[in-house]
Write a protein that holds these residues in place. Structure first.
Motif, PDB file in Angstrom:
ATOM      1  N   LEU A  67      51.145  16.835  27.373  1.00 43.23           N
ATOM      2  CA  LEU A  67      49.914  17.355  27.971  1.00 43.23           C
ATOM      3  C   LEU A  67      50.043  18.846  28.280  1.00 43.23           C
ATOM      4  O   LEU A  67      49.107  19.618  28.070  1.00 43.23           O
ATOM      5  CB  LEU A  67      49.582  16.591  29.257  1.00 43.23           C
ATOM      6  CG  LEU A  67      48.840  15.263  29.079  1.00 43.23           C
ATOM      7  CD1 LEU A  67      48.669  14.574  30.429  1.00 43.23           C
ATOM      8  CD2 LEU A  67      47.486  15.458  28.416  1.00 43.23           C
ATOM      9  N   VAL A  68      51.219  19.232  28.767  1.00 44.20           N
ATOM     10  CA  VAL A  68      51.435  20.641  29.069  1.00 44.20           C
ATOM     11  C   VAL A  68      51.364  21.460  27.781  1.00 44.20           C
ATOM     12  O   VAL A  68      50.714  22.504  27.712  1.00 44.20           O
ATOM     13  CB  VAL A  68      52.789  20.844  29.789  1.00 44.20           C
ATOM     14  CG1 VAL A  68      53.154  22.322  29.839  1.00 44.20           C
ATOM     15  CG2 VAL A  68      52.727  20.261  31.197  1.00 44.20           C
ATOM     16  N   GLU A  69      51.998  20.946  26.727  1.00 39.93           N
ATOM     17  CA  GLU A  69      51.960  21.659  25.447  1.00 39.93           C
ATOM     18  C   GLU A  69      50.528  21.762  24.921  1.00 39.93           C
ATOM     19  O   GLU A  69      50.074  22.840  24.522  1.00 39.93           O
ATOM     20  CB  GLU A  69      52.848  20.933  24.419  1.00 39.93           C
ATOM     21  CG  GLU A  69      52.947  21.693  23.104  1.00 39.93           C
ATOM     22  CD  GLU A  69      53.828  20.978  22.068  1.00 39.93           C
ATOM     23  OE1 GLU A  69      54.311  19.866  22.362  1.00 39.93           O
ATOM     24  OE2 GLU A  69      53.995  21.536  20.975  1.00 39.93           O
ATOM     25  N   LEU A  74      45.789  25.103  23.901  1.00 37.30           N
ATOM     26  CA  LEU A  74      44.329  25.146  23.904  1.00 37.30           C
ATOM     27  C   LEU A  74      43.823  26.319  24.737  1.00 37.30           C
ATOM     28  O   LEU A  74      42.881  27.020  24.346  1.00 37.30           O
ATOM     29  CB  LEU A  74      43.808  23.816  24.469  1.00 37.30           C
ATOM     30  CG  LEU A  74      42.329  23.508  24.316  1.00 37.30           C
ATOM     31  CD1 LEU A  74      41.940  23.433  22.849  1.00 37.30           C
ATOM     32  CD2 LEU A  74      42.018  22.170  24.985  1.00 37.30           C
ATOM     33  N   GLU A  75      44.460  26.539  25.879  1.00 36.09           N
ATOM     34  CA  GLU A  75      44.045  27.651  26.738  1.00 36.09           C
ATOM     35  C   GLU A  75      44.303  28.990  26.054  1.00 36.09           C
ATOM     36  O   GLU A  75      43.518  29.930  26.184  1.00 36.09           O
ATOM     37  CB  GLU A  75      44.760  27.575  28.092  1.00 36.09           C
ATOM     38  CG  GLU A  75      44.115  26.541  29.003  1.00 36.09           C
ATOM     39  CD  GLU A  75      44.959  26.168  30.213  1.00 36.09           C
ATOM     40  OE1 GLU A  75      44.390  25.694  31.196  1.00 36.09           O
ATOM     41  OE2 GLU A  75      46.204  26.340  30.177  1.00 36.09           O
ATOM     42  N   ALA A  76      45.395  29.049  25.290  1.00 33.37           N
ATOM     43  CA  ALA A  76      45.706  30.287  24.580  1.00 33.37           C
ATOM     44  C   ALA A  76      44.617  30.620  23.558  1.00 33.37           C
ATOM     45  O   ALA A  76      44.461  31.770  23.155  1.00 33.37           O
ATOM     46  CB  ALA A  76      47.054  30.156  23.885  1.00 33.37           C
ATOM     47  N   ARG A  77      43.876  29.600  23.148  1.00 27.65           N
ATOM     48  CA  ARG A  77      42.798  29.838  22.180  1.00 27.65           C
ATOM     49  C   ARG A  77      41.453  30.011  22.877  1.00 27.65           C
ATOM     50  O   ARG A  77      40.402  29.955  22.252  1.00 27.65           O
ATOM     51  CB  ARG A  77      42.738  28.690  21.189  1.00 27.65           C
ATOM     52  CG  ARG A  77      44.019  28.596  20.348  1.00 27.65           C
ATOM     53  CD  ARG A  77      44.031  27.336  19.515  1.00 27.65           C
ATOM     54  NE  ARG A  77      42.959  27.358  18.554  1.00 27.65           N
ATOM     55  CZ  ARG A  77      43.099  27.747  17.293  1.00 27.65           C
ATOM     56  NH1 ARG A  77      44.268  28.105  16.848  1.00 27.65           N
ATOM     57  NH2 ARG A  77      42.077  27.752  16.488  1.00 27.65           N
ATOM     58  N   GLY A  78      41.494  30.196  24.184  1.00 26.26           N
ATOM     59  CA  GLY A  78      40.275  30.554  24.895  1.00 26.26           C
ATOM     60  C   GLY A  78      39.485  29.398  25.483  1.00 26.26           C
ATOM     61  O   GLY A  78      38.392  29.600  26.001  1.00 26.26           O
ATOM     62  N   GLY A 273      39.442  25.161  20.375  1.00 23.66           N
ATOM     63  CA  GLY A 273      38.872  26.309  21.070  1.00 23.66           C
ATOM     64  C   GLY A 273      37.442  26.597  20.685  1.00 23.66           C
ATOM     65  O   GLY A 273      36.882  25.992  19.765  1.00 23.66           O
ATOM     66  N   PRO A 274      36.824  27.572  21.408  1.00 21.76           N
ATOM     67  CA  PRO A 274      35.473  28.008  21.055  1.00 21.76           C
ATOM     68  C   PRO A 274      35.555  28.866  19.793  1.00 21.76           C
ATOM     69  O   PRO A 274      36.630  29.035  19.213  1.00 21.76           O
ATOM     70  CB  PRO A 274      35.059  28.840  22.264  1.00 21.76           C
ATOM     71  CG  PRO A 274      36.346  29.348  22.837  1.00 21.76           C
ATOM     72  CD  PRO A 274      37.380  28.301  22.540  1.00 21.76           C
TER      73      PRO A 274
ATOM     74  N   LYS B 191      48.902  28.171   4.925  1.00 24.62           N
ATOM     75  CA  LYS B 191      47.911  29.232   4.796  1.00 24.62           C
ATOM     76  C   LYS B 191      47.690  29.985   6.107  1.00 24.62           C
ATOM     77  O   LYS B 191      47.580  31.203   6.119  1.00 24.62           O
ATOM     78  CB  LYS B 191      46.596  28.612   4.319  1.00 24.62           C
ATOM     79  CG  LYS B 191      45.459  29.598   4.107  1.00 24.62           C
ATOM     80  CD  LYS B 191      44.318  28.902   3.367  1.00 24.62           C
ATOM     81  CE  LYS B 191      43.048  29.731   3.404  1.00 24.62           C
ATOM     82  NZ  LYS B 191      41.901  28.971   2.887  1.00 24.62           N
ATOM     83  N   TYR B 192      47.625  29.235   7.227  1.00 19.19           N
ATOM     84  CA  TYR B 192      47.215  29.874   8.483  1.00 19.19           C
ATOM     85  C   TYR B 192      48.346  30.078   9.484  1.00 19.19           C
ATOM     86  O   TYR B 192      48.168  30.792  10.473  1.00 19.19           O
ATOM     87  CB  TYR B 192      46.107  29.064   9.162  1.00 19.19           C
ATOM     88  CG  TYR B 192      44.818  29.041   8.375  1.00 19.19           C
ATOM     89  CD1 TYR B 192      44.024  30.180   8.293  1.00 19.19           C
ATOM     90  CD2 TYR B 192      44.398  27.894   7.707  1.00 19.19           C
ATOM     91  CE1 TYR B 192      42.835  30.170   7.578  1.00 19.19           C
ATOM     92  CE2 TYR B 192      43.209  27.869   6.988  1.00 19.19           C
ATOM     93  CZ  TYR B 192      42.431  29.006   6.922  1.00 19.19           C
ATOM     94  OH  TYR B 192      41.259  28.998   6.211  1.00 19.19           O
ATOM     95  N   GLY B 193      49.485  29.429   9.286  1.00 18.95           N
ATOM     96  CA  GLY B 193      50.550  29.525  10.286  1.00 18.95           C
ATOM     97  C   GLY B 193      50.071  28.965  11.603  1.00 18.95           C
ATOM     98  O   GLY B 193      49.629  27.816  11.671  1.00 18.95           O
ATOM     99  N   GLU B 194      50.125  29.784  12.653  1.00 15.78           N
ATOM    100  CA  GLU B 194      49.643  29.347  13.966  1.00 15.78           C
ATOM    101  C   GLU B 194      48.150  29.639  14.141  1.00 15.78           C
ATOM    102  O   GLU B 194      47.531  29.169  15.071  1.00 15.78           O
ATOM    103  CB  GLU B 194      50.411  30.075  15.071  1.00 15.78           C
ATOM    104  CG  GLU B 194      51.888  29.748  15.115  1.00 15.78           C
ATOM    105  CD  GLU B 194      52.178  28.553  16.014  1.00 15.78           C
ATOM    106  OE1 GLU B 194      52.087  28.700  17.241  1.00 15.78           O
ATOM    107  OE2 GLU B 194      52.479  27.473  15.475  1.00 15.78           O
ATOM    108  N   GLN B 195      47.627  30.489  13.248  1.00 19.98           N
ATOM    109  CA  GLN B 195      46.251  30.965  13.426  1.00 19.98           C
ATOM    110  C   GLN B 195      45.230  30.054  12.742  1.00 19.98           C
ATOM    111  O   GLN B 195      44.476  30.483  11.866  1.00 19.98           O
ATOM    112  CB  GLN B 195      46.108  32.393  12.877  1.00 19.98           C
ATOM    113  CG  GLN B 195      47.085  33.391  13.460  1.00 19.98           C
ATOM    114  CD  GLN B 195      46.996  33.433  14.983  1.00 19.98           C
ATOM    115  OE1 GLN B 195      45.913  33.535  15.534  1.00 19.98           O
ATOM    116  NE2 GLN B 195      48.141  33.337  15.668  1.00 19.98           N
ATOM    117  N   TYR B 196      45.193  28.802  13.151  1.00 17.77           N
ATOM    118  CA  TYR B 196      44.233  27.871  12.556  1.00 17.77           C
ATOM    119  C   TYR B 196      42.803  28.298  12.878  1.00 17.77           C
ATOM    120  O   TYR B 196      42.540  28.831  13.956  1.00 17.77           O
ATOM    121  CB  TYR B 196      44.441  26.472  13.122  1.00 17.77           C
ATOM    122  CG  TYR B 196      45.650  25.756  12.611  1.00 17.77           C
ATOM    123  CD1 TYR B 196      45.608  25.080  11.397  1.00 17.77           C
ATOM    124  CD2 TYR B 196      46.827  25.730  13.344  1.00 17.77           C
ATOM    125  CE1 TYR B 196      46.720  24.400  10.922  1.00 17.77           C
ATOM    126  CE2 TYR B 196      47.946  25.061  12.878  1.00 17.77           C
ATOM    127  CZ  TYR B 196      47.892  24.388  11.664  1.00 17.77           C
ATOM    128  OH  TYR B 196      48.976  23.731  11.198  1.00 17.77           O
TER     129      TYR B 196
END
Ligand code: SF4
Lengths: 468, 233
Positions: A67-69, A74-78, A273-274, B191-196
């Motif tokens: 859950l932490v991961e 997810l938060e890192a993606r906004g 993310g958004p 293709k995207y690495g971490e940047q999905y």
């Protein structure tokens, strides 16, 4: 105790309604054929089940880690993550969000967690227009029913009933054609997607590795709900996590096969993310609500922890002879069928909901059908045992004490057998009447007859004739 | 204490008692001390439905699945056939306006096209897209095992283009044909690495529902029709 009385009353009613049972049976036997055909295409369905069970075991038994991961990715993606201990917190969070956004209209795709916390009612009370976009959910909402099945919510309604409902609520012309009925809903809904301020969805899986939720659907309504409105809110139970994106390569086909007899469901969408920089569309905000609502209590019971492995495919309901006979509404729970009977006592209280665990023939069809190998019918036994242990019924205690006392005394036991035999001869005088002490059994079943000659007498005779 | 800490605290407390492994009913628990994050991913390929090794086998399986799903699949011999195939479809369906996005295969497809075309790349008006007759997109992959098309927010003109218009047309290259979902995920990772992209979707046939008497109806909310063109390369 009210819940158990309701359950008994509703079950009796549906079980006696042979037309209804025939209708449900027909719908579900089509499912079984298709499911078996698809299982047959797997090279090794058994190994796939074992692997799915092991992946869920790994995740659930390290749930904090995953859950932490998941949330930090997810938060890192906004996206914003909200942790909710109770259902009330979910309702408050979404209402507050709607207020802050100045929202009026909210469109929803299917989310059992929202049924669990009664989100629609809360939002409507707060003055928002809420529209269920899944066709089945839309129909049951219009009809004012609870979902009959958590995968096929409107399976109890005949097309004539749906047509009459649309006629009454939407003013459309009557039709017997399922396609025309579907198109009526499509037309209504298209306008809703384009004008809704918030889209609410559930999540079938959450991926820790990449911080994505995964939504499975056939209609495309969840895709529209999560694409067009400016704000997307996803509600999920904390148990939905999987470690890797590639785990979906196993879980998506298994969910489709076990749940609906499909090779793959129409749309399987992963959302992380958004809208991201450089992307064309998508919501400006994404909120993910993680719901506990007593799941941690179930987690604390290692014996039944695997009930949290459930992927809500509905297979155990589809094959359950009890579900097929009493129907989805008898249970009075968010989750019906075997899995509902197993988890509802944990989510809502053992004593009020233990009766569901007694409503089982323990045939094990559920356990055999479960794609993640949850030991469902043993869990029904565990619930029975736990309920009896925690709060034995007084009459049961007296009955067993008397029984034990008699069993300890051979002469008394012999006498009881004789008395029972002669006493049973009088039974027909009262059988099935209100004076019948065994009435709850005899109204639907025959009482086995005690033998005129008990086994010990027969045995004695044999021994004597052998020696003479 | 925040609810996050409270819930995580309850989880950690609950997990202090180990649970039996799957398939070990009532038995002792195994490897209790094991740390989280076992990352080795089992290879599911041997258990899932079988897929052939060559492109021909995979394309044949894809075609069969597409037919079962009531999607149309055309395997073209040459990229240069795309415009004619597209125009034939457009004429047969009587389209008046289509929406698409920029892309090399799309440009090839629209050579000689006379229909009005909207592009999503610089943004779009939802009502206009909704009123269009078809959405034309590229994709990330075609999945032979399930007859699915993998689209993403980056490769397919955004989230809505492949689901809002009533007819979805996909153009793909043979090299995008993969065996199963696992291979499709591996391709995305490479293709995207971490940047999905923020959105990925496996589209398996046109939109469908069985919510009325379990009878199949196409076009519940999304496209009623799905057409896939695959060209060499
Ligand atoms: S318990 Fe198993 S069979 Fe029942 S819904 Fe959950 S995953 Fe499906």
């Amino acid at each position: 105790m009210i819940a158990s009385k309701d359950f008994a009353a509703r079950s009796r009613q549906v079980a006696a309604d042979l037309t209804h049972r025939g209708f449900i049976h027909k719908a579900l036997s089509g499912y079984e054929l298709k499911r078996d055909e698809n299982i047959g295409k797997f090279q090794n369905w058994g190994a796939a089940r074992q692997s799915a069970a092991e992946i869920k075991w790994e995740t659930i038994n390290h749930l904090d880690h995953y859950l932490v991961e998941f949330t930090s990715k997810l938060e890192a993606r906004g996206a914003k993550v909200f942790w909710a201990t109770t259902g009330q917190q979910v309702c408050d969070y979404v209402s507050d969000l709607a207020r802050d956004k100045g929202a009026k209209k909210i469109v929803k795709s299917k989310a059992m967690t929202s049924e669990e916390v009664h989100l629609n009612a809360a939002l409507r009370k707060a003055g928002y227009e809420v529209v269920e976009s899944d066709l089945g959910e839309y129909i049951v909402e219009l009809a004012g029913h609870a979902p009959y099945h958590f995968v096929f919510p409107a399976m109890h309604l005949k097309r004539e009933e749906i047509s009459a409902l649309f006629e009454k609520e939407l003013g459309t012309a009557p039709t017997r054609d399922p396609e025309e009925l579907t198109m009526i809903a499509r037309k209504v809904m298209r306008q809703v997607y384009c004008t809704a301020d918030i889209g609410i969805s559930g999540a079938n899986f959450a991926i820790a590795e990449t911080g994505m939720i995964s939504i499975t659907e056939n209609e495309g309504n969840a895709r529209l709900t999560t694409s067009l409105p400016k704000v997307h809110v996803a509600i999920m139970g904390i148990e939905k996590v999987l470690p890797n994106l590639s785990d979906l390569a196993l879980f998506l086909p298994m969910l489709a096969t076990a749940g609906a007899g499909q090779a793959l469901t129409g749309y399987n969408s992963m959302i992380g993310g958004p809208r991201q920089p450089g992307e064309i569309d998508g919501p400006e905000e994404m909120h993910v609500i993680l719901l506990d609502n007593h799941r941690t209590q179930l987690l604390a019971d290692p014996e039944q922890r695997d009930a949290l492995h459930c992927i809500r495919c509905g297979a155990c309901l589809n094959v359950c002879p009890v579900y097929r006979s009493v129907g989805g509404h008898a249970y009075g729970t968010t989750y019906a069928g075997p899995i509902g009977s197993v988890i509802t006592p944990h989510l809502r209280g053992l004593h009020e909901w233990k009766h569901l665990s007694n409503a089982s023939s323990l045939c094990g069809a559920c356990t055999g059908a479960c794609p993640v190998k949850i030991d469902l019918h043993h869990h029904l036994l565990h619930n029975r045992r736990n309920a009896a242990k925690a709060k034995p019924a007084w009459w049961e205690k007296i009955a067993y004490d008397v029984f034990a006392w008699v069993m300890d005394r051979p002469a008394l036991y012999r006498l009881a057998g004789k008395l029972g035999y002669w006493g049973q001869k009088l039974h027909p005088l009262v059988e099935r009447t209100f004076l019948d002490p065994a009435r709850s059994w005899t109204v639907t079943r025959e009482v086995p007859k005690l033998a005129p000659e008990p086994f010990r007498d027969l045995w004695k005779k044999r021994r004597q004739s052998a020696t003479t | 204490m925040s609810d996050r800490e409270k819930i995580l605290g309850r989880i950690r407390e609950a997990l202090r008692l180990p649970a039996p492994h799957p398939g070990v009913h009532g038995g002792a628990s195994l490897d209790q001390g094991e740390d989280a994050g076992r990352r080795e991913v089992p290879d599911y390929t041997d258990w899932l439905p079988a897929v052939g090794r060559t492109f021909e086998e995979r394309a044949a399986l894809f075609a069969k699945n597409a037919a079962d799903l009531r999607a149309e699949f055309f395997l073209l011999d040459n990229e240069s056939e795309l415009p004619a195939a597209f125009q034939k479809l457009a004429a047969a369906q009587g389209w008046k306006r289509i929406v698409t996005h920029r892309g090399s295969l799309i440009d090839r497809t629209l050579i000689g096209n006379t229909l009005p075309v909207g592009y999503t790349d610089q943004g779009y008006v939802v009502a206009e897209m909704e009123a269009s007759d078809a959405g034309l997109t590229e994709c990330e992959a075609l999945v032979a095992q399930t007859g699915s098309v993998l689209v993403s927010a980056k490769s397919s003109g955004g989230r809505a283009l492949s689901v809002l218009p009533p007819h979805h047309i996909v153009v793909a290259r043979a090299s995008q044909m993969v065996a199963d979902l696992g291979a499709a995920f591996a391709g995305l990772k490479a293709k995207y690495g971490e940047q999905y992209p923020s959105f990925l979707s496996f589209i398996t046939g046109p939109s469908r529902t069985g919510d009325i008497e379990r009878i199949l109806v196409l076009g519940a909310h999304g496209p009623k029709k799905l057409t896939i063109f695959c060209v060499p390369g």
